[in-house]
Scaffold this active site. Sequence first.
Site, mmCIF file in Angstrom:
data_model
loop_
_atom_site.group_PDB
_atom_site.id
_atom_site.type_symbol
_atom_site.label_atom_id
_atom_site.label_comp_id
_atom_site.label_asym_id
_atom_site.label_seq_id
_atom_site.Cartn_x
_atom_site.Cartn_y
_atom_site.Cartn_z
ATOM 1 N N GLU A 74 -45.947 -60.159 -57.714
ATOM 2 C CA GLU A 74 -45.717 -59.501 -56.425
ATOM 3 C C GLU A 74 -47.004 -59.298 -55.626
ATOM 4 O OE1 GLU A 74 -41.730 -57.051 -57.868
ATOM 5 O OE2 GLU A 74 -43.604 -55.958 -57.550
ATOM 6 N N GLU A 106 -36.418 -61.207 -60.386
ATOM 7 C CA GLU A 106 -36.201 -59.815 -60.789
ATOM 8 C C GLU A 106 -35.082 -59.211 -59.954
ATOM 9 O OE1 GLU A 106 -39.420 -57.034 -60.741
ATOM 10 O OE2 GLU A 106 -40.850 -58.465 -61.573
#
Length: 665
Positions: free
Chosen positions: A154, A307
């Site tokens: 991320e 995710e």
Amino acid sequence: MTTRSITDRLGGLAFGGDYNPEQWDGPVWKEDDTLMRQARVNLATMGVFSWALLEPEEGRYDFAWLDAHIDRLHANGVAVDLATPTASPPPWFSLAHPDALPVTPDGTRLTHGSRDTYCLTAPAYRAAARRIASALAERYGDHPALALWHVHNEYGTLCYCDHTAAAFRVWLRARHGSLDVLNEAWGTAFWSQRYASWEQVLPPRATQWHKNPGQALDFHRFWSDEIIAAYGEQRDAIRAHSDRPVTTNLMLPAYQNVDLWALARELDVVTSDQYPSSPGLDAAADAAFHADRTRSLADGSPWLLMEQGTNTVYDGDRVLAKEPGEIMRHTLGHIARGSEGALFFQWRQSRAGAEMWHSAMVPHAGPDSRIFREVTRVGEAVARLGELAGSTVTAQVAVLHDADAWWALSTDGLPSPDLSYHEALGRAHRALWDAGVTVDFAQPEHELGRYRLVIAPALFLMSDACAENLRRYVEEGGTLLVQHASGYVDERLHARLGGYPAGPLRETLGVRVEEYRPLRREERIALSDGSYGVSWSESVRAEGAETLAAYTHGMLTDSPALTRRRYGTGQGWYLSTRLEEADYGALVRRLLKEADVEPELPGLPPGVEAVTRHAPDGRRWHALINHRTDTLPLPEPAHDLLTGSVIHELPPGGCAVLARGASGS
């Protein structure tokens, strides 16, 4: 490589999540083997936050523990998505390189003790990241369990330190060439900001009042390039030792510190993370919004949901649980829109640490729980969908999505706080989702001819090239909706003079915006067609456009609010206010009818989601998700992949994947 090579390696769609065995012991590992087989897990992400264990001191690596777990997973039939752990440097690194800790805009240097405690521009950090990536790739590059490389986690953390200042100046020199050009681009004649030497130029740190908007925009562009360069360094270090595909997991939240289009082009496989920001039907719509954005970033190639929260829905300052069946509905919502599987964060809920309350596939309550039972049912369902691998999703409608326009609307000094780029994107997508229409996102300068309808919800910044592309799209037969506050500034964040929007688009739309007039909080403004605007209004002059709705009171009485101009063989619409939700939905449905766009499966009631995946050989699959509380009768019996049987109806909250063509009825 693409995700097709991953699905070939897995023998079907991916299912699993982040696995952190270092948090547990032998008896738990043994149970994990059993439970993963039960849940049909075939892919585990490993090593995301393991730097301190992998490199306990600088230059000394300990791979023995990771060897054992990768071998164990492989023996259990689980492939590995192996991460580089560079999102969380270990304590020794921060102690040895305090200058690599991030600095906030107000000059505070953060300390170790959380994740993302690094500055992306610090030379020591970049070197350490390359070293650990290379060491991992050299050891595991051809391991039979390895299906995918997962760089970092991320990307997006910002820093304003002196390393960043030096790198920013290098970037600015390359972009602008000279201080004279930079001063002109940033409008430094205002507030006595003219720079006389490069050393005077800094990142947009904390200031007395508004930051220079040109400086802030360029900093976003710089930081995006820095993220892409940092990713590329690790990717290249891995490729020197391994032929497996390389990715990083994109975050698609309401903030955006990287140009997602540019980063996605560097990935072998586009992957992303999604966590709903509101409950109920809004969560399902958010999953679709995320999935359509990610599929569009993949530009026609398969992609993967890296995710999702197993039992997590964010709602302001609350973390809510998902309702029964939502794990399945959210998962299928992504797979329906092109994902080659579904992964979660994480496999087993942590018993300690900062995210011990983050949900997981195996919760604190263990396998004898509603959550794990639902996870198992979802894993079984995903295992039945293997034939979808490699199929694609097509759309007839696009929403324009541009990083520069997003960043422009995040600068200081705008007339209203309601000019939210993310909200405008989501609102346009939601109206189309409610209408049962599959949506692509596109950059404003993309080739748009394949779309019947294009919506530009928030192009505050608009380049001349973008305006010309939209003009050509309409001239050649497209239907375009441009919404308020568009084309106000050019790519330098300089105001468009002589009226908005940008020149070529003003001709296409046949309007000239003379004055922007933000509305007060809670103020509504009536339109002549019975609809209402909120937040924003504009004084518009029709110059070739027909007025479809006008303002009805105040100084804007009889001023156009909604216009249409037939231009070439297409039509350009302009909406100068933010319509209330129901009215905006009605406008979008009107545009769909004008553009001759049908719902994915006509005749379905509101609250039933439908998406079609297509195979090159003519097969297709209709994914249906019933978000309603009543049973949905099907028009005709159909074969459902999820159950392996012919079904006649869809129960409340139920899902189905109906096979058509060569493999269906």
